[in-house]
Enzyme design. Structure first.
Site, PDB file in Angstrom:
ATOM      1  CG  HIS A 241      74.360  50.255  21.632  1.00  0.00           C
ATOM      2  ND1 HIS A 241      74.359  50.846  20.410  1.00  0.00           N
ATOM      3  CD2 HIS A 241      73.082  49.897  21.873  1.00  0.00           C
ATOM      4  CE1 HIS A 241      73.133  50.869  19.929  1.00  0.00           C
ATOM      5  NE2 HIS A 241      72.336  50.298  20.799  1.00  0.00           N
TER       6      HIS A 241
ATOM      7  CD  GLU B  46      41.687  39.228  35.062  1.00  0.00           C
ATOM      8  OE1 GLU B  46      42.801  39.723  35.252  1.00  0.00           O
ATOM      9  OE2 GLU B  46      41.159  39.168  33.936  1.00  0.00           O
TER      10      GLU B  46
ATOM     11  CG  ASP C 163      43.587  42.992  37.414  1.00  0.00           C
ATOM     12  OD1 ASP C 163      43.866  44.056  38.007  1.00  0.00           O
ATOM     13  OD2 ASP C 163      43.462  42.915  36.183  1.00  0.00           O
TER      14      ASP C 163
ATOM     15  CB  CYS D  79      49.517  34.332  33.757  1.00  0.00           C
ATOM     16  SG  CYS D  79      47.954  35.201  33.828  1.00  0.00           S
TER      17      CYS D  79
END
Lengths: 99, 577
Positions: B189, B431, B455, B502
């Site tokens: 943390h 793709e 892809d 994307c």
């Protein structure tokens, strides 16, 4: 255990932990908060251990990695709704834990 | 001059005098109690835990608490309210007949030790949260000790064995330049908070920290994880310049968060986020994203379970839309198969899953999987800006079958009197190389196109990028990829169909100038990359980008493309280095 309406208010369901880090401290915090707010006695079981759903320590100590199946059970009035809320919370990757 | 290497956790560089934090080891005397005092001690415990929880809650409510800090403090608050913890301490009071403080220390140390023993490294580090809660509870119960941090008069670099999360959160930024600790890991943390506050920090330095003395000049390089003690003049000068440049970079990234992603000559580029879970919508909005360009929905399926119901789809999409407030939510229908496994979590039994029954093929074969999703998407469309994206389309007939199912779902819902938006834009992922080749045919029958470059590259170059033996052949800058992508962009723009990209290429600023130059006005990327890509867009003109893209189109090798783009990046884009 009889609920307000005199029916047996207990429910349980299974859900798989999807978020990559599993049920670490923040998801456990969110889970315990919701479990506490339902007013039901909530238990969470894995294949080999069990925790009080309102205890962030016990939940975190389960050391639940991604892909683990949790069996969530609740007893008390509104048990059905409580289990549904908790299952949704786990399914959504503990949405809201980033808040 | 001495140099030590630890783990870099806080971004940036700090130069200053060191202040070594020495803490009371926290030894507390055990007080034996009689059986008659048990209830009173339990009462003191209860009051102490409640007021410690309240103290954490008010710290969390402070105006400057970031979401991460606030989440950590929320965990501490829940630990202080934990019924199992309270039960364990009360048992120790009752059975051991000791005071509440002693019982609390025993119980919390036992929990911390159990965390220390967990197999998961991330969870192991949570032991420090338990210790932090222990310190906080003792402070409240024994009366707060004078806080060394609060007494600092000049800005310093703090050195400690370990800083607990709430100590780190309570640091006075004006008087703290950075910190170094002996223990702690990259996901502690303390590390998260350091990144959040933008405090340069190096942890895990080991015994080197114990050798530091108050007043020594120290350089903390939180980018490389290096700590330099008593630097010479040349090193100091070099680091001072380095630090100034980094500070400017961070300021600039922050400054542009709410600015549009606009080129210097005024062309807007829409930057949207790729997400896997609904909870990530917040991260996209915080990063200044304009919506969701790719919502992966595979998380909705549970291992060994029936597929999600229409209602479950509807709930999840509606919740995301509510957070997005009118911004687009592009839902990619189920893309199971290959590396993602099946909808019930089963590994593929096919000899070549990447070329098997995956993605849209599986959905078209299994209406019980697909129809609830389509109906959920349509129902959610009543609440916001929903777009439906079909993955792995390789032919016009596949697209038509998917659209028919969507139409059937719409007709059925309307027949049942369910409200559905008048139009839900439909798009396909480009793709599979075949889709890129027939993109003109596909573009005539969709509302938008989205290139899934990961892809597309994998299939076009016949490279499985998770296979280490061939991963080096995976190359977005390959001329074949540039030609395929260019073909898609041209077909889309000829028809006035919006096209986005994307894949990971969209989040790599090396390619920003190329993508803008090729004609992209929509990109979808990991929320983490949004500020940097926005910065890249704001540093170039479309004219420059077109020239770079034209040059790359003529290149014969990926290496030439990369070199050219690297030149543009180092000439045009501001950078931390």
């Amino acid at each position: 255990m009889p609920g307000d309406d005199g029916t047996c208010a207990a429910a349980e369901a299974e859900v798989v932990v999807r978020n990559p880090q599993g049920m670490h401290l923040r998801p456990a915090t969110e889970f315990a908060r919701v479990a506490m707010s339902t007013g039901c006695a909530v238990r969470v079981r894995t294949a080999d251990a069990e925790a009080d759903g309102a205890s962030v320590l016990e939940l975190a100590m389960l050391g639940v990695p991604q892909g683990t199946t949790l069996r969530i059970s609740a007893e008390g009035p509104g048990a059905e709704a409580a289990v549904r809320r908790l299952v949704m919370l786990v399914t959504s990757g503990f949405a809201g834990t980033e808040r | 001059m001495e140099s030590h290497t630890g783990i870099a956790v806080g971004p940036g560089i700090a130069i200053g005098r060191v202040f070594v934090l020495r803490r009371d080891p926290g030894q507390i005397p055990v007080r034996r109690i009689g059986a008659s005092e048990v209830d009173a001690e339990c009462g003191r415990l209860s009051a102490g835990m409640t007021s410690a929880a309240q103290a954490v809650a008010s710290l969390r409510g402070a105006a400057d608490a970031s979401p991460e800090v606030s989440a950590i403090l929320a965990s501490h608050e829940m630990l202080l309210l934990d019924p199992a913890l309270r039960g364990s301490i009360e048992r120790r009071i009752r059975v051991g007949l000791v005071d509440a403080e002693t019982a609390a220390v025993e119980a919390l140390d036992a929990f911390a030790a159990r965390f220390d023993a967990l197999p998961d490294a991330y969870m192991r580090q949570r032991a420090s949260d338990v210790r932090d809660v222990r310190r906080r509870l003792l402070d409240v119960m024994r009366g707060s000790e004078a806080d060394q941090l609060a007494r600092l008069s000049e800005p310093v670099i703090l050195a400690a064995r370990e800083l607990t999360p709430s100590e780190t959160a309570a640091l006075d930024r004006k008087r703290t330049l950075g910190f170094v600790t002996a223990v702690g890991g990259p996901t502690s943390h303390t590390a998260i908070i350091a990144r959040n506050l933008g405090l340069p920090a190096v942890v895990g330095l080991g015994d080197q920290v114990a050798a530091l003395a108050d007043g020594q000049i120290v350089i903390v390089d939180g980018l490389k994880g290096v700590v330099i003690v008593d630097p010479d003049a040349a090193t100091l000068a070099r680091y001072e310049e380095h630090a100034a440049r980094f500070a400017r970079w961070v300021r600039d990234l922050k400054r542009i968060r709410d600015f549009p992603a606009e080129t210097r000559d005024g062309h807007q580029i829409r930057l949207m986020g790729n997400i896997e879970l609904p909870s990530e919508v917040d991260a996209v909005l915080r990063a200044g994203g304009d919506g969701i360009g790719l919502f992966r929905t595979e998380f909705l399926c549970q291992k060994g379970k029936a597929p999600p119901t229409e209602d479950e789809h509807y709930q999840v999409y509606s919740e995301a839309l509510r957070k997005l407030g009118g911004r687009p939510l592009t839902i990619r229908t189920f893309d199971f198969g290959a590396d993602k496994g099946g909808p019930a979590g089963e590994p593929s039994a096919e000899p070549n899953p990447a070329l098997g029954v995956r993605s849209i093929r599986l959905c078209l074969e299994q209406p019980q999987l697909f129809m609830p999703q389509l109906r959920g998407i349509l129902r959610a469309s009543a609440h916001g800006n929903v777009r439906c994206l079909f993955p792995m389309i390789s032919s016009l007939s596949e697209l038509r079958r998917a659209k028919e199912l969507l139409d059937r779902a719409r007709t059925d819902l309307r027949a049942d009197g369910v409200h559905v938006a008048d139009s839900v834009p439909v798009g396909v992922m480009v793709e599979i190389p075949a889709a890129a080749v027939i993109v003109d045919l596909l573009a005539d029958e969709v509302d938008f196109l989205s290139i899934g470059s990961n892809d597309l590259i994998q299939y076009a170059l016949a490279v499985d990028r998770v296979n280490a033996k061939v991963a080096h052949l995976y190359e977005p800058a390959h001329p074949a990829i540039l030609r395929l992508v260019d073909r898609v962009v041209r077909a889309a723009s000829d028809r006035g169909v919006p096209v986005s990209l994307c894949g990971e290429m969209a989040g790599d600023r090396l390619f920003t100038v190329l993508l803008v130059g090729m004609g992209f006005r929509d990109l979808s990327l990991s929320p983490r990359a949004i500020p940097e890509i926005k910065m890249a867009i704001r540093s170039i003109t479309v004219e420059q980008a077109r020239r770079a893209a034209a040059w790359c189109a003529d290149a014969k090798h990926a290496a030439e493309v990369r070199k050219r783009l690297l030149d543009v990046v180092s000439e045009q884009l501001p950078s931390a280095f």
